[in-house]
Design a protein around this motif. Structure first.
Motif, mmCIF file in Angstrom:
data_model
loop_
_atom_site.group_PDB
_atom_site.id
_atom_site.type_symbol
_atom_site.label_atom_id
_atom_site.label_comp_id
_atom_site.label_asym_id
_atom_site.label_seq_id
_atom_site.Cartn_x
_atom_site.Cartn_y
_atom_site.Cartn_z
ATOM 1 N N GLU A 160 0.825 -1.205 0.000
ATOM 2 C CA GLU A 160 0.000 0.000 0.000
ATOM 3 C C GLU A 160 0.866 1.265 0.000
ATOM 4 O OE1 GLU A 160 -2.584 -0.012 3.346
ATOM 5 O OE2 GLU A 160 -3.485 -1.946 2.880
ATOM 6 N N LYS A 161 0.357 2.296 -0.668
ATOM 7 C CA LYS A 161 1.027 3.583 -0.633
ATOM 8 C C LYS A 161 -0.012 4.678 -0.814
ATOM 9 C CE LYS A 161 4.855 6.277 -2.545
ATOM 10 N NZ LYS A 161 5.987 6.307 -3.503
ATOM 11 N N THR A 162 0.076 5.723 0.002
ATOM 12 C CA THR A 162 -0.892 6.820 -0.041
ATOM 13 C C THR A 162 -0.297 8.051 -0.701
ATOM 14 O OG1 THR A 162 -2.050 6.033 1.938
ATOM 15 C CG2 THR A 162 -2.355 8.348 1.336
ATOM 16 N N TYR A 163 -1.074 8.639 -1.610
ATOM 17 C CA TYR A 163 -0.668 9.861 -2.323
ATOM 18 C C TYR A 163 -1.653 10.968 -1.966
ATOM 19 C CZ TYR A 163 1.929 6.527 -5.212
ATOM 20 O OH TYR A 163 2.758 5.525 -5.653
ATOM 21 N N LYS A 164 -1.137 12.151 -1.677
ATOM 22 C CA LYS A 164 -1.976 13.280 -1.284
ATOM 23 C C LYS A 164 -1.995 14.337 -2.390
ATOM 24 C CE LYS A 164 -1.249 12.716 3.709
ATOM 25 N NZ LYS A 164 -2.672 12.387 3.989
ATOM 26 N N PRO A 165 -3.133 14.979 -2.596
ATOM 27 C CA PRO A 165 -3.204 16.045 -3.602
ATOM 28 C C PRO A 165 -2.468 17.278 -3.118
ATOM 29 C CG PRO A 165 -5.244 15.962 -2.354
ATOM 30 C CD PRO A 165 -4.411 14.790 -1.890
ATOM 31 N N GLN A 166 -2.193 18.200 -4.015
ATOM 32 C CA GLN A 166 -1.467 19.422 -3.646
ATOM 33 C C GLN A 166 -2.313 20.334 -2.764
ATOM 34 O OE1 GLN A 166 0.036 21.321 -7.201
ATOM 35 N NE2 GLN A 166 1.813 19.969 -7.289
ATOM 36 N N GLY A 167 -3.603 20.400 -3.022
ATOM 37 C CA GLY A 167 -4.473 21.268 -2.241
ATOM 38 C C GLY A 167 -5.238 20.503 -1.175
ATOM 39 N N LYS A 170 -10.518 16.494 -0.879
ATOM 40 C CA LYS A 170 -11.977 16.497 -1.038
ATOM 41 C C LYS A 170 -12.579 15.117 -0.767
ATOM 42 C CE LYS A 170 -11.882 20.185 -4.508
ATOM 43 N NZ LYS A 170 -12.201 20.544 -5.918
ATOM 44 N N PHE A 171 -11.842 14.084 -1.186
ATOM 45 C CA PHE A 171 -12.318 12.709 -0.991
ATOM 46 C C PHE A 171 -11.114 11.802 -0.730
ATOM 47 C CE2 PHE A 171 -15.349 14.700 -3.921
ATOM 48 C CZ PHE A 171 -16.547 14.466 -3.257
ATOM 49 N N ARG A 172 -11.369 10.740 0.028
ATOM 50 C CA ARG A 172 -10.344 9.724 0.261
ATOM 51 C C ARG A 172 -10.808 8.436 -0.413
ATOM 52 N NH1 ARG A 172 -9.713 7.880 5.047
ATOM 53 N NH2 ARG A 172 -7.507 7.366 4.782
ATOM 54 N N VAL A 173 -9.968 7.907 -1.316
ATOM 55 C CA VAL A 173 -10.340 6.703 -2.057
ATOM 56 C C VAL A 173 -9.217 5.675 -1.995
ATOM 57 C CG1 VAL A 173 -11.803 8.017 -3.644
ATOM 58 C CG2 VAL A 173 -9.426 7.509 -4.282
ATOM 59 N N ALA A 174 -9.610 4.422 -2.178
ATOM 60 C CA ALA A 174 -8.639 3.347 -2.362
ATOM 61 C C ALA A 174 -8.634 2.980 -3.832
ATOM 62 C CB ALA A 174 -9.010 2.134 -1.517
ATOM 63 N N ALA A 175 -7.461 2.824 -4.424
ATOM 64 C CA ALA A 175 -7.344 2.410 -5.824
ATOM 65 C C ALA A 175 -6.796 0.990 -5.859
ATOM 66 C CB ALA A 175 -6.430 3.351 -6.589
ATOM 67 N N LEU A 176 -7.624 0.049 -6.322
ATOM 68 C CA LEU A 176 -7.190 -1.334 -6.455
ATOM 69 C C LEU A 176 -6.335 -1.430 -7.711
ATOM 70 C CD1 LEU A 176 -7.775 -4.029 -4.880
ATOM 71 C CD2 LEU A 176 -9.375 -4.575 -6.725
ATOM 72 N N ASP A 177 -5.048 -1.639 -7.520
ATOM 73 C CA ASP A 177 -4.076 -1.546 -8.601
ATOM 74 C C ASP A 177 -4.034 -2.834 -9.418
ATOM 75 O OD1 ASP A 177 -1.974 -1.023 -10.271
ATOM 76 O OD2 ASP A 177 -0.427 -1.122 -8.725
ATOM 77 N N LEU A 178 -4.744 -2.837 -10.534
ATOM 78 C CA LEU A 178 -4.745 -3.970 -11.459
ATOM 79 C C LEU A 178 -3.730 -3.771 -12.575
ATOM 80 C CD1 LEU A 178 -8.629 -4.152 -11.801
ATOM 81 C CD2 LEU A 178 -7.209 -5.576 -10.324
ATOM 82 N N THR A 202 -5.985 -7.325 -2.561
ATOM 83 C CA THR A 202 -6.343 -6.826 -1.233
ATOM 84 C C THR A 202 -7.767 -7.239 -0.874
ATOM 85 O OG1 THR A 202 -4.857 -4.925 -1.473
ATOM 86 C CG2 THR A 202 -6.609 -4.742 0.173
ATOM 87 N N LYS A 203 -7.968 -7.648 0.373
ATOM 88 C CA LYS A 203 -9.286 -8.080 0.839
ATOM 89 C C LYS A 203 -10.221 -6.883 1.023
ATOM 90 C CE LYS A 203 -8.083 -12.437 1.315
ATOM 91 N NZ LYS A 203 -8.660 -13.487 0.439
ATOM 92 N N ALA A 204 -11.503 -7.128 0.845
ATOM 93 C CA ALA A 204 -12.512 -6.081 1.013
ATOM 94 C C ALA A 204 -12.495 -5.514 2.430
ATOM 95 C CB ALA A 204 -13.895 -6.630 0.673
#
Length: 355
Positions: A160-167, A170-178, A202-204
């Protein structure tokens, strides 16, 4: 230049010249119709296990530009062009295509009639092929026996790795990397999403633990029917009523999780000029696509209906599920190819996340 040959599984042989890395390569041959974007093509995880043919005749004229790469590596088995530019010219140029392919150990073939090769694939369907050097065996056994395996496993992230927007977030999402492209991550961040990219298997329950407001199912390579481990977890996300934005392979897997069936297209949709009709308005959008499988229109579950249809072959390009907070499309909404953009799809997804 050294002589090199492309051998198709039907016995057809093309004679050309070697560039890029030296050696042999066996893979599934596909063509892509973009006039530009060759660097995005050779770094797109969706091309895993494939020998890619560029239909545009001259490739490499603006060199290699790191910011244009869709991933840190190349995932193609080999790369075929009519001619490649040996002296690129662009103020952003950081190198040439030949050197890039050598660094990534990607076999290249140039100087063949790519138009004729494309016609063969269109008429006969996707087939396997092999690139060999002068004096090599022209046997067909290993060509016919080739199959793409472990595609998603090979391109997904390892942790897992988290990326933050510059500003502001607005929303926090998980991206299932296929097989996520850099351009999709950039699109999500530009819309103010904080994105936690998670491995494909990744498990639900783990996604639920992240406390995100929605889930993005990304593009990716391979046969969707092979990934029952992933579709089993998607069924749990559906039960949770989790807002979902599904693209490409993610769209196909989500359809399978709902009970739909997928099939292999004759020669796939690959390029920046694929027309799709939005059924709600009748408008046609020119989209970027890269996929070899589709969802069967005649085998949709009871609560599903097609939201987009391919203008050329009438294949399913998007699905809506009655009563579910889902946006699901086959094409790549972050790479609009025409004057009408599809940002309204993200807005629809955001509407589901705010409820």
């Amino acid at each position: 230049m050294q002589k090199a040959y492309l051998i198709l599984e039907n016995g057809t042989i093309f004679e050309g010249n070697s560039f890029g890395a030296a050696g042999e390569a066996v893979g599934e041959i596909v063509f892509t119709t973009g006039m530009a974007g060759y660097l995005e093509t050779v770094t797109d995880p969706c091309f895993y296990g494939q020998i890619v043919v560029q239909t545009f005749p001259s490739i490499g004229n603006y060199g290699v530009i790191a910011d244009n790469m869709e991933s840190a590596d190349s995932h193609v088995k080999a790369y075929i062009v009519r001619e490649w530019c040996q002296e690129p010219s662009n103020y952003r140029c950081e190198g040439d295509l030949d050197t890039f392919l050598k660094e990534k150990n990607i076999v290249g073939l140039c100087g063949i009639d790519t138009r004729q090769l494309t016609k063969i694939i269109r008429e006969n369907g996707v087939m396997n092929g092999k690139i060999v050097g002068e004096g090599a065996s022209f046997g067909l056994t290993d060509i016919k026996g080739y199959a793409i395996e472990d595609a998603v496993e090979s391109v997904t992230c390892k942790e897992e790795k988290t990326y933050k927007p510059q500003g502001d977030v607005k929303f926090r999402v998980a991206a299932l990397d296929l097989g996520m492209r850099n351009s999709m991550l950039a699109q999500l961040l530009s819309r103010g999403y904080e994105v936690t990219v998670v491995p494909a298997f990744t498990k639900a329950e783990r996604i639920k633990e992240l406390g995100v407001q929605g889930v993005v199912l990304t593009q990716g390579p391979g046969d969707p029917s092979q990934y029952t481990q992933i579709t089993d977890e998607l069924k749990k996300l559906i039960e949770m009523k989790m807002p979902v934005f599904a693209v490409g392979m993610g769209h196909e897997l989500l359809a399978v999780a709902h009970g739909a069936k997928t099939y292999k297209l004759k020669y796939g949709h690959r390029g920046a000029n694929q027309p799709v009709e939005y059924m709600a308005t009748g408008k046609t959008y020119i989209t970027s696509q890269n996929h070899g499988y589709g969802v069967e229109n005649l085998a949709l579950p009871g609560n599903a209906k097609a939201s987009f249809v391919n203008v050329n072959d009438k294949s399913c390009e998007g699905l809506e599920y009655e009563g579910e907070p889902v946006v699901s499309v086959q094409f790549d909404p972050e790479l609009d190819g025409g004057p009408l953009d599809t940002s309204f799809l993200y807005e629809k997804f955001e509407g589901y996340m705010t409820k």
